[in-house]
Enzyme design. Sequence first.
Site, PDB file in Angstrom:
ATOM      1  N   ARG A  47      -4.826  -6.256 -10.962  1.00 19.05           N
ATOM      2  CA  ARG A  47      -5.800  -6.955 -10.109  1.00 19.05           C
ATOM      3  C   ARG A  47      -7.097  -6.157 -10.209  1.00 19.05           C
ATOM      4  NH1 ARG A  47      -4.552  -6.182  -4.265  1.00 19.05           N
ATOM      5  NH2 ARG A  47      -3.113  -7.928  -4.414  1.00 19.05           N
TER       6      ARG A  47
ATOM      7  N   ARG B 252     -12.531  -5.554   6.727  1.00 13.96           N
ATOM      8  CA  ARG B 252     -12.964  -6.937   6.479  1.00 13.96           C
ATOM      9  C   ARG B 252     -14.243  -7.244   7.241  1.00 13.96           C
ATOM     10  NH1 ARG B 252      -9.333  -6.437   3.200  1.00 13.96           N
ATOM     11  NH2 ARG B 252     -11.203  -5.772   2.159  1.00 13.96           N
TER      12      ARG B 252
ATOM     13  N   GLN C 157     -10.466  -0.569  -9.356  1.00 12.52           N
ATOM     14  CA  GLN C 157     -11.681  -0.827  -8.578  1.00 12.52           C
ATOM     15  C   GLN C 157     -12.917  -0.630  -9.463  1.00 12.52           C
ATOM     16  OE1 GLN C 157     -10.283   2.335  -6.230  1.00 12.52           O
ATOM     17  NE2 GLN C 157      -9.874   1.104  -4.397  1.00 12.52           N
TER      18      GLN C 157
ATOM     19  N   LYS D  84     -13.765  -5.111  -6.662  1.00  9.39           N
ATOM     20  CA  LYS D  84     -14.913  -4.185  -6.607  1.00  9.39           C
ATOM     21  C   LYS D  84     -14.495  -2.843  -6.018  1.00  9.39           C
ATOM     22  CE  LYS D  84     -18.767  -7.436  -6.156  1.00  9.39           C
ATOM     23  NZ  LYS D  84     -19.820  -7.950  -5.266  1.00  9.39           N
ATOM     24  N   GLY D  85     -13.666  -2.858  -4.980  1.00 11.40           N
ATOM     25  CA  GLY D  85     -13.289  -1.635  -4.261  1.00 11.40           C
ATOM     26  C   GLY D  85     -13.980  -1.606  -2.906  1.00 11.40           C
TER      27      GLY D  85
ATOM     28  N   THR E  75     -12.192 -11.614  -6.361  1.00 12.68           N
ATOM     29  CA  THR E  75     -13.579 -11.543  -5.886  1.00 12.68           C
ATOM     30  C   THR E  75     -13.973 -12.845  -5.206  1.00 12.68           C
ATOM     31  OG1 THR E  75     -15.859 -11.106  -6.549  1.00 12.68           O
ATOM     32  CG2 THR E  75     -14.533 -12.377  -8.100  1.00 12.68           C
TER      33      THR E  75
ATOM     34  N   LYS F  37       0.878  -1.183   0.000  1.00 18.90           N
ATOM     35  CA  LYS F  37       0.000   0.000   0.000  1.00 18.90           C
ATOM     36  C   LYS F  37       0.908   1.223   0.000  1.00 18.90           C
ATOM     37  CE  LYS F  37      -4.280  -1.670   1.907  1.00 18.90           C
ATOM     38  NZ  LYS F  37      -3.907  -3.072   1.688  1.00 18.90           N
TER      39      LYS F  37
ATOM     40  N   ASP G 187      -1.421  -2.196  -4.226  1.00 18.50           N
ATOM     41  CA  ASP G 187      -2.844  -2.131  -3.876  1.00 18.50           C
ATOM     42  C   ASP G 187      -3.396  -0.756  -4.235  1.00 18.50           C
ATOM     43  OD1 ASP G 187      -2.752  -4.662  -2.781  1.00 18.50           O
ATOM     44  OD2 ASP G 187      -2.787  -3.991  -0.690  1.00 18.50           O
ATOM     45  N   MET G 188      -4.728  -0.681  -4.409  1.00 15.62           N
ATOM     46  CA  MET G 188      -5.348   0.622  -4.636  1.00 15.62           C
ATOM     47  C   MET G 188      -6.100   1.030  -3.371  1.00 15.62           C
ATOM     48  SD  MET G 188      -5.586   3.114  -6.662  1.00 15.62           S
ATOM     49  CE  MET G 188      -5.207   2.647  -8.353  1.00 15.62           C
TER      50      MET G 188
END
Length: 320
Positions: free
Chosen positions: A193, A298, A176, A196-197, A235, A112, A146-147
Amino acid sequence: MLHVGLYGASFGSVWITIRALVALLDRAIVRLLPAVPRPVVQRLSSRYIAGPSLDDAVRVVRRLNAKGKLATVDVLGEEISNPDEARAIAGQYHDVLARIDAEGLDANVSVKLTALGLELDTELCRENLEAVVLDAAARSNFVRIDMEDSSTTDRTLGLYRALSEAGHANVGVVVQAYLRRTADDLPGLANVRLCKGIYVEPVEIAYREFEAVRANFVRSLESLVADGAYVAIATHDEHLIAEGLRVVREAGLGREQYEFQMLLGVRPDRADELVADGHRLRVYVPYGTHWYEYSVRRLQENPKLAGYVAADTFRRAFGR
Ligand code: FDA
């Protein structure tokens, strides 16, 4: 029979009422989660995190590899506040890459950019990132960026593009599907990658409706595959897994030309099935002491959150 029928009908409506109440409770808990005590969040989220140390991550990756799954290791570190912390996180990535190499693990790393210092100084972040990418290249390994939230999208894609143009082929990025801009961002991305975001974004820039996000996911996947990008289909949504399988089949992609990805602790049985069916499947394995923000995200997307919180409250109240 009539009696049974009536009983069935009333049981059915009680069940629907209970489910509606649980859904309400879930939404309330999602909003209140930041107020839940940290030890409770830590206990509830333990399935999503390998543990505090690199040894924990290595143990989990070894277990995943033994089941035919690949891994991507994430050093948790979003709460950093000074350049030394950013350098320390970069240092941990060098340790991760060295351990992957030394132990012959089938894993790469996910970073990140805020953990590498993006919010402190873009140049510091670029230096940290490039050093990790060079280290990975020397070990024939790969770095996924990562986004994060939309305030970082331009800078993240910019750094990815700068590294790619400088000839670093062992780096990829994330897009995303909930962002309206994603279709415009895809051209030229070689290793992506697609997810969904997860961040809360304003409706002006992000789709909110479940089906609109799904539709943009599928459109993006088709476009990336048509452009010859390597795509990681990230996903746990059964509809999107099925669409992913359809798209790679129709494009005639070989096993090495795409992969599925899932998060540690989410739908491991479905991941096993994908592996058994011959697909490459990579599990995102976060570890480290900065576990809080990742855990909250999460838990907030866990459909059984209310049940977990209720069970945990019960355990604490009655010591069981
Ligand atoms: P959805 O949220 O609809 O979930 C489908 C089903 O999966 C749920 O109904 C449930 O059964 C199960 N499920 C999902 N999440 C669960 C959970 N936490 N606990 C229990 N069950 C769960 N996002 C981002 O913004 N930037 C990024 O860089 C990444 N990186 C990333 C890597 C990988 C490998 C994955 C799999 C995901 C991400 N994400 C991400 C997160 C992603 O954007 C998204 O929030 C989650 O994957 C959940 O979306 P799904 O597509 O799984 O659908």
